[in-house]
Motif scaffolding. Structure first.
Motif, PDB file in Angstrom:
ATOM      1  N   ALA A 179      32.272  51.046  36.537  1.00  0.00           N
ATOM      2  CA  ALA A 179      31.435  51.107  37.735  1.00  0.00           C
ATOM      3  C   ALA A 179      30.803  49.763  38.079  1.00  0.00           C
ATOM      4  O   ALA A 179      30.642  49.444  39.255  1.00  0.00           O
ATOM      5  N   HIS A 180      30.466  48.991  37.072  1.00  0.00           N
ATOM      6  CA  HIS A 180      29.736  47.747  37.327  1.00  0.00           C
ATOM      7  C   HIS A 180      30.566  46.489  37.112  1.00  0.00           C
ATOM      8  O   HIS A 180      30.355  45.493  37.800  1.00  0.00           O
ATOM      9  N   GLY A 181      31.494  46.529  36.174  1.00  0.00           N
ATOM     10  CA  GLY A 181      32.247  45.327  35.853  1.00  0.00           C
ATOM     11  C   GLY A 181      33.590  45.210  36.530  1.00  0.00           C
ATOM     12  O   GLY A 181      34.096  44.104  36.735  1.00  0.00           O
ATOM     13  N   LEU A 182      34.179  46.351  36.860  1.00  0.00           N
ATOM     14  CA  LEU A 182      35.532  46.317  37.434  1.00  0.00           C
ATOM     15  C   LEU A 182      35.566  46.542  38.937  1.00  0.00           C
ATOM     16  O   LEU A 182      36.544  46.187  39.583  1.00  0.00           O
ATOM     17  N   LYS A 183      34.524  47.134  39.463  1.00  0.00           N
ATOM     18  CA  LYS A 183      34.534  47.578  40.860  1.00  0.00           C
ATOM     19  C   LYS A 183      34.996  46.495  41.833  1.00  0.00           C
ATOM     20  O   LYS A 183      35.799  46.756  42.716  1.00  0.00           O
ATOM     21  N   ALA A 184      34.536  45.289  41.664  1.00  0.00           N
ATOM     22  CA  ALA A 184      34.884  44.211  42.599  1.00  0.00           C
ATOM     23  C   ALA A 184      36.096  43.405  42.141  1.00  0.00           C
ATOM     24  O   ALA A 184      36.524  42.494  42.841  1.00  0.00           O
ATOM     25  N   ARG A 185      36.670  43.757  41.000  1.00  0.00           N
ATOM     26  CA  ARG A 185      37.722  42.920  40.419  1.00  0.00           C
ATOM     27  C   ARG A 185      39.122  43.516  40.453  1.00  0.00           C
ATOM     28  O   ARG A 185      40.085  42.801  40.247  1.00  0.00           O
ATOM     29  N   ILE A 186      39.225  44.824  40.634  1.00  0.00           N
ATOM     30  CA  ILE A 186      40.555  45.439  40.633  1.00  0.00           C
ATOM     31  C   ILE A 186      40.753  46.247  41.906  1.00  0.00           C
ATOM     32  O   ILE A 186      39.794  46.608  42.592  1.00  0.00           O
ATOM     33  N   GLU A 187      42.010  46.547  42.195  1.00  0.00           N
ATOM     34  CA  GLU A 187      42.370  47.311  43.390  1.00  0.00           C
ATOM     35  C   GLU A 187      41.738  48.704  43.336  1.00  0.00           C
ATOM     36  O   GLU A 187      41.596  49.275  42.255  1.00  0.00           O
ATOM     37  N   PRO A 188      41.404  49.265  44.484  1.00  0.00           N
ATOM     38  CA  PRO A 188      40.781  50.605  44.501  1.00  0.00           C
ATOM     39  C   PRO A 188      41.611  51.681  43.804  1.00  0.00           C
ATOM     40  O   PRO A 188      41.049  52.544  43.127  1.00  0.00           O
ATOM     41  N   ASN A 189      42.944  51.638  43.958  1.00  0.00           N
ATOM     42  CA  ASN A 189      43.767  52.671  43.307  1.00  0.00           C
ATOM     43  C   ASN A 189      43.735  52.521  41.782  1.00  0.00           C
ATOM     44  O   ASN A 189      43.778  53.518  41.056  1.00  0.00           O
TER      45      ASN A 189
END
Length: 123
Positions: free
Chosen positions: A23-33
């Motif tokens: 929720a906090h570390g990956l949200k802006a770093r990986i594709e939504p799917n």
């Protein structure tokens, strides 16, 4: 069977950490799917960690029921294969890891059926 309560409790803690990381570390770093796949891994991880705790408690309630242990091992393998493959796929972007996910799903199904069958047989 106390071991499955202990494994389940630690699996819950790990699941919460991984959920927060997603929720906090990956949200802006990986594709939504991929993030959605990761979140599915967390969801099933937490459900089946609770399941491991439940099986441990059932073993205390029904100490003469054989087969609960094998069902619990299947649940644990399911967490590792199902959730683990989704975590790795999301973080690395290696999509063929998704081919491992159904093996974990089968382990979940086999585990729950095994646990149910063990309880029915003991009645």
């Amino acid at each position: 069977m106390k071991i499955f309560i202990v494994i389940g409790v630690f699996a819950m803690a790990i699941g919460v950490v991984l959920g927060a990381f997603g929720a906090h570390g990956l949200k802006a770093r990986i594709e939504p799917n991929l993030l959605a796949a990761y979140q599915t891994g967390v969801e099933y991880h937490l459900y089946h960690a609770l399941g491991l705790i439940l099986v441990g408690v059932l073993a205390y309630q029904f100490p003469d029921v054989s087969g609960l242990k094998w069902g619990a091992w299947c649940l644990m393998w399911g967490v590792l294969l199902f959730s683990g493959s989704l975590y790795l796929m999301a973080v690395t972007g290696i999509r063929w890891l998704g081919a491992i996910t159904p093996l974990g799903g089968m382990a979940f199904i086999i585990g729950w059926v095994w646990i149910g069958w063990a309880l029915i047989r003991s009645a």
